[in-house]
Structure formats: C-alpha cells, structure tokens
Write an enzyme that holds these catalytic residues in place. Sequence first.
Site, PDB file in Angstrom:
ATOM      1  N   SER A 122     -11.257  -2.462   0.885  1.00  0.00           N
ATOM      2  CA  SER A 122      -9.978  -2.262   1.604  1.00  0.00           C
ATOM      3  C   SER A 122      -9.947  -2.405   3.101  1.00  0.00           C
ATOM      4  O   SER A 122      -9.100  -2.682   3.733  1.00  0.00           O
ATOM      5  CB  SER A 122      -9.597  -1.085   1.318  1.00  0.00           C
ATOM      6  OG  SER A 122     -10.015   0.091   1.973  1.00  0.00           O
TER       7      SER A 122
ATOM      8  N   HIS B  91      -3.655   4.726   4.317  1.00  0.00           N
ATOM      9  CA  HIS B  91      -4.442   3.513   3.907  1.00  0.00           C
ATOM     10  C   HIS B  91      -3.727   2.292   4.418  1.00  0.00           C
ATOM     11  O   HIS B  91      -4.194   1.508   4.935  1.00  0.00           O
ATOM     12  CB  HIS B  91      -4.423   3.623   2.363  1.00  0.00           C
ATOM     13  CG  HIS B  91      -5.607   2.533   1.907  1.00  0.00           C
ATOM     14  ND1 HIS B  91      -5.462   1.644   1.102  1.00  0.00           N
ATOM     15  CD2 HIS B  91      -7.108   2.596   1.925  1.00  0.00           C
ATOM     16  CE1 HIS B  91      -6.464   1.142   0.885  1.00  0.00           C
ATOM     17  NE2 HIS B  91      -7.623   2.010   1.203  1.00  0.00           N
TER      18      HIS B  91
ATOM     19  N   ASP C   6       0.941  -1.075  -0.092  1.00  0.00           N
ATOM     20  CA  ASP C   6      -0.054  -0.096  -0.046  1.00  0.00           C
ATOM     21  C   ASP C   6       0.941   1.269   0.224  1.00  0.00           C
ATOM     22  O   ASP C   6       1.664   1.149  -0.819  1.00  0.00           O
ATOM     23  CB  ASP C   6      -0.982   0.030   1.133  1.00  0.00           C
ATOM     24  CG  ASP C   6      -2.355   0.624   0.885  1.00  0.00           C
ATOM     25  OD1 ASP C   6      -2.370   1.987   0.595  1.00  0.00           O
ATOM     26  OD2 ASP C   6      -3.355  -0.080   0.878  1.00  0.00           O
TER      27      ASP C   6
END
Lengths: 87, 812
Positions: free
Chosen positions: B285, B111, B70
């Site tokens: 996610s 994230h 990520d």
Amino acid sequence: PPCNARIYTNHWAVRIAGGPDVAERIADKYGYRNMGQIGDLKDHYHFFHSRTIKRSTLSSRGRHSFISMEPKVEWIQQQVVKRRIKR
Amino acid sequence: DYQLVPPLSLTSPAHSSPAQNNIFYNDAKWSSMWYIHCNDNVHNCQSDMNIMGAWKRGYTGKNVVVTILDDGIERNHPDLFQNYDPQASFDVNGNDMDPMPRYDATNENKHGTRCAGEVAAAANNSHCIVGIAYNAKIGGVRMLDGDVTDMVEAKSLSLQPQHIDIYSASWGPDDDGKTVDGPASLARQAFENGIRMGRKGRGSIFVWASGNGGRSRDHCSCDGYTNSIYTISISSTAESGRKPWYLEECSSTLTTTYSSGENYDRKIITTDLRHRCTDSHTGTSASAPMAAAIIALALEANARLSWRDVQHIIVKTSRAGHLSAPDWKTNAAGYNVSHLYGFGLMDAEAMVMEAERWTHVPSQHVCVETADRQIRTIRPEHVVRSVYKATGCNDNPNHHVIYLEHVVVRITITHPRRGDLSINLTSPSGTKSQLLANRLFDHSMEGFKNWEFMTTHCWGEKAAGDWVLEIYDSPSQLRSQKVPGKLKEWSLVLYGTSVHPYSLRSEKTRSAEMVGPTEEELTEEYIGPCDSECNENGCEGPGPHNCINCLHYFLKFKNNTRMCVSECPSGFFRDDRKRCKKCSSLCETCVGSRSDQCTTCRTGFHLNEGFNTCVASCGDGFYLDLDSNICRRCPENCKKCTSFNICTECKPGMSLQGNKCQMTCDPGTYYNGHRRTCEPCHRACATCAGTGIEACSKCAEGYLLEDWRCVLTCSTGYYLSEQTSDSGQLQRSCKKCDHSCYECLGPGERNCSSCVSGYNLEAGACVVSTICKDANEESWAEGSFCVLVKKNNLCQRKVLQQLCCRTCSQKG
C-alpha cells in the site's frame, strides 16, 4: 456466525429501467429509501430499508421478494458484507 | 551538500542540465526521501525510479486528478489541503461529500491519508514530505470504514469517471493465504464502464496494491482485483532490491515501486493523520500510490494516453535493475519479467519520455478460444497436462489477436484441498508463468469455479500456437484419496492486437512502401494472365515480379524490384504488411530484422535460448543441445553445465551437490529447496543435511552422533565410543553393538551386557539358550544327540559349542 457465512445488510442494489422517477416511485411503494444512482452505473440504484435488520445471516424475504416482480425492476440484490483488508 | 534550486523552475517543462542535478526542498523530511533522490550516490543507492528526471522535464502531475479509495483523507492536512480536490472525493460510508476520516484513539483510519501524501503532498511548504506528483489534484473516497459491499465498491470505483484520471486502491480480500475472492457483478461493471467510458473514452486508470500475504504464503492470483486486466497491479521491493517479507508473487503483477523492507532498509515517509508525518507506512500500500503518482506524471506528459497505452508504457519502461528475483526471464518479445516484480521497477523519466512521443496502440481485440471441456482427474503427486492449439481467432477480424497483451485462463477445478494445487501456463513461444502456487493454509474444498487467472508474462508474444496448461497436486498432508481433484473445464481469453502495437507510429512510411506502382509506370496496359501469386488488383505482366499487389508476400531486391512469393525464403521474415524482410546476417530464419530476433541460425552458429541471437559457441550458463542446435539455459544457479540436469560449476554463493547447485549455507543451517532459503538445523545438530534431528551430519556440543541422529545419551543397542582424532581431539559417538547383543559395553561379540530373548549371557557373549539344558536330562532325541557330542569331544570345537548349550560350554 461461522466465518464463511454470508452477512446480509439492509441495503439493496436495484436495476430499474425508466429513469430516476420510476426508481423513486418503486422505492416509495415498497418502503425503501432511494439513496440515488450507484456511482456512474446507469439504471442502478441504491435502496435502503431502515426497518430491516442491519446485519443478518439470513437474507430478507417478503416485500423484498415482491419488488422483483415489478415490471420495471430488472434485477435486485440484497448487499452482502465483503471482508476487505487495508494493505 | 545540497545545491539550492528554486522549485519554481520545475513547474514548466525543461530539460535537465548538469546545473540542475540537485534539487532541494525545504520540507522537513525531504532529505530522507531516498526513493525520490536515490541517485545521490549515498547509502549504496543502486537504482532509482528517476522521479527527479521526470520533474526536471517539467512534469509534476499538473492537471491530473488522482483519488485514493480507502478510509478517507485528512483534507486539511498541511501537506494535502493545497492539492485537495473535493470533486474527486466522497464519503461512501456516510453518504456525503466529505471524506474526512473518522478519528479514534487507535488512529485506525490513517491509511488513506498516508497513501494520499505519497501522491500529492505539496512541495516546498516546510512541512513533512514532497509527493511524487506534487502538483496533481488529490481526492479521497471513504469507503473502508464500514461494511464493504459490492455496491460500496462499485460506487467508489465509478466515482466521477470523467473528472478523475487515476483511482488508487490499497486494499482487497484477505491476504491470509486461504481466500479466493474478487469483484462481484457491480464492481466488475464499474471497472468495465471505467475503462470503456472513463476519461472521455480513454479509460480510467485503476492502480492496485498486489497483496501483503507473503508471510501467509498467499498468492496474488487469488485476488480478483489485482488479478484483473483492468487494474495495474503493483508490487514492492526493498531498498536493497530484495523481496520484502510481505510480498506475494503472481503472474499478473505488472510493475514495482519501492517500499519498506528489513530493518536495515530505509523506509517510506508520508503524511499521517492529525497533521503529522510518519515513516511507518509500509507494504504494497506504500507502493501503489507511488505508482499512481508516476502514472500521473506520464498523463501530464500526454493526457491522451488510453488505459492500455499506460500499461504498454509501463511494460516498455519498467526495468529489472538491481531487483533480485530467482525467476527473471526474457519472454519471446524481449521483455524481462518475474513473478515477484512483473516487468521491474518503474522509471518515471522513461515513462514521461515515452508518453511525450506516444502513438496510441491499436484497438484491443479479445479472442475467447473454445473451452476445453474434457474432464481430467488430478492425481496426487501427478501432473495434468493439457495442450490447446490456439488460433488467436484468425477467422474473425474483429477478434483476431496476433500480438498478446494480457492472457486470461478461465478454469473450473474441483479438489479436496485447494491449497495443494499449483498451475502453470506455457505460451506457444515457451514462456512459462506460474498462475498459482501451493497455499499452505488453504484447506478449502471449493476448488475454483470459473476463476480467471491472468498472466502478463507473454506480453508482446504471438498468440497462435500450442498453449500448455499444467496442474500439479502436491498433498501437503494426509488426505482422503477417495475424491481426487478434477479439471472440469478451461479456456483461454487472449487480449491483444491484430497488428503490431507499435507499428502505427511509422504508418506513413509503411504506406508509402505499400502503394503500387506510380502512374508513370503504368504506361502500357497488360491484359494477359497474371501469376498465381498476384492478388485481385492484377498485374503488369505475367511474372510474379509484375504483380500490382501480392496475394501472399512480396520480396524486395536491392535494385528496388520486387516479386510476389507464397512464403518468405530462408533468411527472410514476413512482417505485418506482407513483406519479406531480411533477417540479421547470422539468422537462418527469424521474426524480425534485429540480431535478437532469430528463430534458427546459419550453419556453424547456435541459437541462444531466451535471447534469440545466434552465437558461435554457447556462453557461460548455457549448454549446447545438439538435437535442436540451441544453446539452452543451464539450470538455475548453474554457471556451467553439460545438459539440462548436469551442472559442472555453480554461481557464486552456490555449491555443487551431485549434479545440482544449491545455496551454500552457513554452519548450523541447511538449504531448503522448496523455500529456497537456508534454514536452521535442529538444535542437536552442528551441521545437517535437512530438517529434524535425523538429518544431522555433525552434532552440537553435548550431543553424540548415533547413525544420522544426535542424541544426549546412547540408545539401547549402542555403546559410547571415544576416539582420538588425528588432531588429538577426543571424539565421542554412539556405535552399534554387535548384532548378538541387546546391550553392550563396547564393540564385538564379547562385550555384551545383556542379550535378546532366547540368548543367555555367557562371559560377555550371548549364546543361544537351546532346549538342551543338560545332556542327562534331555528328551530322548536331543539327549542322545548330546551324549554323542560329549562322547566325541565335539564341544572342543567352537562351531559346535552352541549345539549342546550349558553341557558343552561349561563342562567342555
């Protein structure tokens, strides 16, 4: 650039037989910096060329074409930006 | 309400006991982590992922390494530093070992840290949350904070494959509903190397978020990463079991975990940048790292699991539970599967239990069936149907596939508007999966070039037989008809095994049954001819019951004698070891000994479609197809029906419209069959039958019904009618004027207020204005005719009045 145009970077992926020494020699010869093996992919190397424009809609020619004529270079590809989104 | 149980007791495998039912951690957000302790029976919790069940068995992810591909990982986060693994981390963007995110004012690079917390946030450290695999090692790869190229992806996907067990990726090509993109050559190699050589040959586990393009009507089959057989594609469900707004549907989704949904659904909580916690992490996610963590628990239970073992265990243990989807179906191998959720919600406890006793599935065979290169034109509003008779490569033992795992369809199509295409595939057992749905925003003229669609829906079914590919072209807008679409080529790639995937676990028992007679039995040597059903091992006598081994199948009797036969008789099925075994008592033919493995039924019984059981009469939701003697499923939403297109009673919440069941919608809304939702009527309608002002059945306040439209004032040719209903209410509507009027004040031919050209208004009536203006001034022919009319007083007769216009009507 139009949204579907390819954007070429100053990074190359190269497959070279013969090991890291050969890769290093070829990188030197053509003015690239060998950034090492691509992850765990055997014989695949990451070449970087600082004098090439960082992002361009045109692919690079010249020395970048000549390198592919090296007998030990089995494959070379200028890297293209891929649009990736975090989900 | 919580009973304090020291978490240390969970670090070694132990079976749960009633005393251990409640687990408490002192982490700040523990009590809000409903998706871990959903079974607390509060908040109407319906089913959970049994995380605590796995913990109670002692599995917390110890010795398993997970990495998050990520935008980096905040390795010094108080909930992450304890489990942080530098060997499982790298900064591809900066080409160094430190994957720390780049901090900016918008916290754009949060994230990866959020994903990581869900997997391996430390437990009982008084901070934030508890990761699902809270003793697993967690790493992060910073690769999305810069230009992503094929090489960047390959570097990330092939980082330390002997050290890292699970790669979790929650990114992909744009989910805008118009992109078709997947891994290029290097990333593909990374996947292939990973599954072949990663984890000391057991195969790396790649977990992938299936896509957030639900609102853009995107379809995850257009994402080559999540659509790959090497990735475990993870979908999401809201707490309520409903489809979240962001969810994409497709046939390659394998399984589902919880994530956020509507406002009233509770949220997912995880670690955030700058040492914080958040409940804003959402979408698929949030689901993918949860799945990665559950897989980590299973790998702790059995580290020898291969990448395919993991997928098999997921297929076997995921369950539909309360997940609501319109397309749940049972495939011919008995698995429930849907395009929204794959095989259903993950069950961590069931997974670790399967993992503990798991025997490796047999080696994977890949059968590439010959491509069908017949070019077919795809006409708008038509279907192109192509049937392929697959053998499963039965002529090549190295590629022979009998039992399916993934099925890939490689297709080349040219088409003037890609988004208008939808594609279905039906397996030989009749399982239909939608490989592609229409995409509203995909205007591309590129079509599909050797694109690989994948379905998991035929998992466990037999490969051989007729596969049906159907391509629909539904033009969503005006399109040039000059260049129709063309199906240029398609081929099937069947993945699976040549023996039953779970047969090896009872191998020893089976071998014992398969060996020939013992030495004691071979006391006298027989030298005569053998029966034609004996194989090359010979026989002990002339009959089919004297064979040492059978050429085809052997049939065993109750007295322990056996006989070789060319085909299994009725009431028996052949298994993988060439044995004829008895079907269940109600089956006439079957594929296994269970009562739900019938293929036809004994007289007086009917086969229950989808369940493969035999029943004396068809139940609710089924009708009897007399031709095939099968109880077939009624159409969707039908409770009772008499044939495939005639419903007689609907499921709750539905109402019978003609012969079909439609969702009962609230006043002011109508049922949109395409989107399968109730949608608001036009503002002019109080009730309606469809979209737009012309589909009103009753008008909103202030509007008048005029035919099927609702208008503010009556149009030309209509007059305002006011009627008092039986209930005494004044009802106002616009009614059509008499056909003779152009405009009118009321009903009938005497209420006209203006006339169409060629007619004159005479005392409220429109009369033909003929060329005969005055009998005395007329041309010769017509003048004499009028004289004739006047003379005979014909104008007194109503039917003749218009023949002589003013002369007659005014003067009579």
